[in-house]
Design an enzyme around this catalytic site. Structure first.
Site: not given
Length: 211
Positions: A44, A46, A48, A100, A103
């Site tokens: 992903c 993302d 983080r 994750h 999400c």
């Protein structure tokens, strides 16, 4: 959360380079000579998920493709080109599909929210939810429901890899990399291997390749 300024990011880079050179003067020369990563990581986007920190890997170990909710789209030419290059030219030994918990794409799919153009990307996950609705809705908390959908999503994306022609060809030639399904828990930093059994999909891909 406090964020670095652009200037600080450049300073961080200089400090990191100096640290690496102090440890190994030839570090960057060796890295510049070419890449031969053992892993293709599909994850992903993302912010983080700092890959090298979560996995403890160095530059040159992970060939990376990232998008919203770690989708393996059979119509995405960008993804297909990356998969082809990873298998044929880089000869990666492992493909990791990593979702994750927490999400945003998974949450939008579960709730059926409209979020603009991203809807086109999230709709396949919504279909997973509708297919597994009874099982997911039976879970006692929203967090557990989201986590389970994230896991189902990873399993489907692993399956999708085996539906590509390049994977079918590599299986037929007995040169296919191993495929793994992971989920990352941002709350703990821990990776869970979903231990996805891919043998059935391998056999199906072989039969399609020889059709």
């Amino acid at each position: 959360m406090k964020y670095n300024s652009i200037e600080q990011i450049i300073k961080n880079n200089r400090a990191w380079v100096a640290q690496k050179q102090a440890q190994d003067r030839s570090y960057f020369e060796e890295m510049a000579s070419g890449q031969k990563p053992p892993y293709l990581y599909i994850g992903c986007s993302d912010s983080r998920l700092a890959l090298t920190r979560f996995t403890g890997t160095e530059p040159g170990e992970l060939f990376v493709h990232r998008n919203i909710a770690n989708q393996v789209s059979l119509t995405d030419m960008n993804f297909l080109a990356i998969l082809n290059y990873a298998i044929i030219h880089l000869e990666v030994k492992h493909i990791i599909v990593a979702g994750h918990y927490g999400c945003g794409g998974i949450k939008a799919a579960l709730e059926g929210r409209t979020i603009g153009i991203i809807d086109n990307w999230v709709n396949p996950i919504r279909e997973i939810y509708l297919e597994k609705k009874d099982e997911i809705d039976a879970l006692p908390t929203q967090e557990q429901r989201l986590n389970r959908l994230a896991e189902f999503n990873v399993v489907l994306q692993v399956k999708n890899i085996y539906q590509t022609s390049i994977m079918g060809q590599s299986l037929e030639q007995q040169k296919a990399p191993e495929v793994h399904g992971w989920v990352v828990d941002i709350k703990t930093g821990l990776i869970t291997d979903l231990e996805v059994s891919t043998k059935q999909w391998e056999l199906r891909s072989l039969s399609l390749a020889g059709f």
